[in-house]
Design an enzyme around this catalytic site. Structure first.
Site, mmCIF file in Angstrom:
data_model
loop_
_atom_site.group_PDB
_atom_site.id
_atom_site.type_symbol
_atom_site.label_atom_id
_atom_site.label_comp_id
_atom_site.label_asym_id
_atom_site.label_seq_id
_atom_site.Cartn_x
_atom_site.Cartn_y
_atom_site.Cartn_z
ATOM 1 C CE1 TYR A 80 -4.169 2.339 0.707
ATOM 2 C CE2 TYR A 80 -2.235 3.434 1.758
ATOM 3 C CZ TYR A 80 -3.697 3.271 1.196
ATOM 4 O OH TYR A 80 -4.648 4.332 1.530
ATOM 5 C CB THR A 133 -15.186 15.506 -22.799
ATOM 6 O OG1 THR A 133 -14.128 14.286 -22.974
ATOM 7 C CG2 THR A 133 -15.760 15.358 -24.381
ATOM 8 C CE LYS A 265 -6.537 9.290 -24.709
ATOM 9 N NZ LYS A 265 -7.060 9.179 -26.081
ATOM 10 C CG PHE A 454 -21.161 11.078 -25.948
ATOM 11 C CD1 PHE A 454 -20.182 10.077 -25.846
ATOM 12 C CD2 PHE A 454 -21.439 12.172 -25.390
ATOM 13 C CE1 PHE A 454 -19.311 10.289 -24.776
ATOM 14 C CE2 PHE A 454 -20.220 12.452 -24.503
ATOM 15 C CZ PHE A 454 -19.312 11.817 -24.346
HETATM 16 N N1 F0G Z 1 -6.871 14.466 -21.677
HETATM 17 C C1 F0G Z 1 -6.745 13.907 -23.059
HETATM 18 C C2 F0G Z 1 -6.172 14.702 -24.074
HETATM 19 C C3 F0G Z 1 -7.398 12.726 -23.398
HETATM 20 O O1 F0G Z 1 -7.314 12.208 -24.480
HETATM 21 C C4 F0G Z 1 -8.109 12.219 -22.335
HETATM 22 C C5 F0G Z 1 -8.788 10.928 -22.603
HETATM 23 C C6 F0G Z 1 -8.097 12.591 -20.882
HETATM 24 C C7 F0G Z 1 -7.333 13.775 -20.774
HETATM 25 C C8 F0G Z 1 -8.570 11.915 -19.827
HETATM 26 O O2 F0G Z 1 -7.955 11.037 -19.543
HETATM 27 O O3 F0G Z 1 -9.485 8.776 -19.962
HETATM 28 O O4 F0G Z 1 -7.195 8.323 -18.625
HETATM 29 O O5 F0G Z 1 -9.276 9.744 -17.811
HETATM 30 N N2 F0G Z 1 -9.194 10.382 -23.624
HETATM 31 C C9 F0G Z 1 -9.921 9.289 -23.950
HETATM 32 C C10 F0G Z 1 -10.320 9.139 -25.522
HETATM 33 C C11 F0G Z 1 -11.150 8.846 -23.160
HETATM 34 O O6 F0G Z 1 -10.856 8.048 -26.018
HETATM 35 O O7 F0G Z 1 -9.786 9.996 -26.567
HETATM 36 P P1 F0G Z 1 -8.464 9.381 -18.925
#
Ligand code: F0G
Length: 481
Positions: A80, A133, A265, A454
């Protein structure tokens, strides 16, 4: 990195890895695809993975791991507090970015949440190249207002501008010089997601940082899509030609105050974190991480994922590894363009983006052209893309639709996952759909949620256009899948 040329002169993105673990895919006959589409109420989020042939919904958390990542996961140190695996991850991140602190989080939006909670207050203004978003949602939740300052032409689908993710530095300088509102930070998103994975340049970042320093305002870089942006800087920016990927990464860090990322990513794993230099913000952020994400040596991540990320981030510094995603995307963009299909140009990171307005010009914005093309492509090939247009927006306060500035169907290319023949299959089915585009009609809601509609909204076609599309597929392809 040296190119590998084909004797034939053909230009192909050659994979620099071999496949050693595979997952079987199902390709259902078109009639069954139609039944699945109807069962999922024309919302591709509601499909079952087993009914999808190529899942191009996202690159988030679905990138392929390497043998070295899997091996590292087996020997992760589980605790932990004080896990050795965390310290190994921390050391790699500090080395890559040359910064003092790494604060772990369960994923990108976890970072956004603590940053917004700490920094954004009611009435604040937040300039950025473009929103994502979840970023916008957290900023608005804390009472902030975002202002998007994309460079000119960034929202035009077809362009020759290599860095459409650049912020308009002149507009930023003017805004900071004149606004009377509090600006807690400026945000620059690497590989600007919602405009087609478009990169910023090193020069743009450096100028943005200079402006921010002049005004004593923090610069926050969202590095979730940094991997592709790093590669595109190396390829497209003359001043970076002789730099290594690691050099470019360090320069980015040297020109920002805070970096956060989704390791779903960046890092070929699942997780995230915030990186910053020593200073008064560190202690405050640590408190919020402990409260919201988890103790400072895991932040909501499993130790196995941290071990995978440690290796994955090292791999992200290798040009011959990170080239694969953008090269596949460029290949798709080129091949689709040759066939006359309207796509976002130049090719960016993350995926290939179809311009749904060009595809279905007669479908009004209120009938969600990108969502309609998404449903049609699932029928045409069992391929799942992600709608990035009007359906992803919220309605205006008076109930009318807010028509999105870009109406895109994103075909994400998760890293190291697909083979070139699968990419070619996708190109082929998109091409077929393009040739039959006059059959594509609109969609309308049968159930419209108020929040993030969506994800779980339900829709139906506005006519029998999908029946006709399925019939045309049968006529053209005979008894083929
Ligand atoms: N910032 C960017 C530029 C992103 O593309 C994403 C996620 C996030 C923040 C949020 O990160 O999902 O780990 O909480 N993009 C995904 C997509 C959801 O499908 O483009 P997360």
């Amino acid at each position: 990195m040296q190119d590998i040329r084909f004797f034939s002169g053909e230009v192909l993105p050659l994979e620099r890895h071999k496949v050693r673990i595979v997952q079987k895919l199902n390709l259902l006959p078109v009639e069954e695809r139609f039944a699945c589409l109807q069962a999922s109420k024309n919302n591709l989020y509601l499909l079952k993975n087993r009914d999808i042939f190529l899942d191009m919904l996202t690159d988030s958390g679905v990138n392929a791991m390497s043998d070295r990542q899997l091996a590292a996961m087996m020997s992760a140190d589980d605790a932990y507090a004080g896990s050795e695996t965390f310290f190994e991850l921390e050391a790699v991140i500090k080395d890559i970015f040359g910064m003092d602190h790494f604060l772990p989080a369960h994923q990108g939006r976890g970072c956004e949440r603590v940053l917004a909670d700490l920094l954004v207050k009611e009435g604040d203004l937040l300039p950025m190249n473009y929103h994502f978003t979840t970023t916008r949602a957290h900023i608005v939740r804390c009472g902030g207002e975002i202002v998007e300052l994309l460079c000119e032409g960034a929202e035009e689908c077809e362009s020759t501008e290599p860095f459409k993710g650049n912020i308009d530095t002149k507009a930023l300088a003017d805004l900071l010089a004149t606004t009377t509102r509090n600006v807690p930070f400026v945000r620059l998103e690497a590989g600007a997601n919602l405009i087609g994975g478009q990169p910023f340049s090193l020069a743009n970042l450096e100028e943005t940082y200079r402006i921010c320093q002049e005004h004593k305002i923090l610069l926050v870089v969202d590095a979730s899509l940094l991997q592709d942006n790093l590669y595109l800087i190396k390829k497209r920016e003359a001043a970076a030609k002789d730099l290594t990927i690691r050099d470019i990464c360090r320069k980015i860090a040297a020109n920002s105050d805070i970096i956060y990322f989704s390791a779903r990513k960046f890092g070929f794993a699942k997780g995230g974190g915030i990186v910053l230099r020593e200073g008064p913000l560190v202690g405050k952020l640590q408190e919020l991480i402990v409260l919201n994400e988890g103790f400072l040596t895991y932040g909501g991540m499993s130790v196995r994922e941290m071990a995978a990320m440690t290796v994955g981030l090292e791999e992200s510094m290798d040009e011959s590894i990170i080239s694969q995603g953008p090269e596949y995307i460029a290949y798709m963009v080129d091949e689709l363009s040759k066939r006359g299909v309207p796509v976002v140009k130049p090719a960016g990171g993350l995926g290939c983006h179809l311009n749904a307005r060009g595809f279905a010009p007669d479908v009004p914005g209120e009938e969600y052209p990108a969502a309609a093309v998404a449903s049609a492509l699932y029928l045409a090939g069992g391929i799942r893309g992600m709608e990035r247009g009007t359906l992803s927006e919220d309605r205006l306060p008076d109930g009318r639709e807010k028509i999105a500035s870009m109406e895109l169907l994103r075909l994400a290319v998760p890293r190291r996952v697909f083979t070139l023949s699968q990419i070619r299959y996708c190109i082929d089915r998109v091409h077929w759909l393009w040739e039959n585009r006059e059959l594509i009609g609109g969609l309308r809601f049968t159930r419209e949620p108020k929040i993030l509609r969506f994800f779980i909204g339900e829709l139906e076609p506005t006519s029998d256009w999908q029946d006709k599309l399925v019939a045309k597929f049968r006529a053209d392809f005979g008894d083929s899948l």
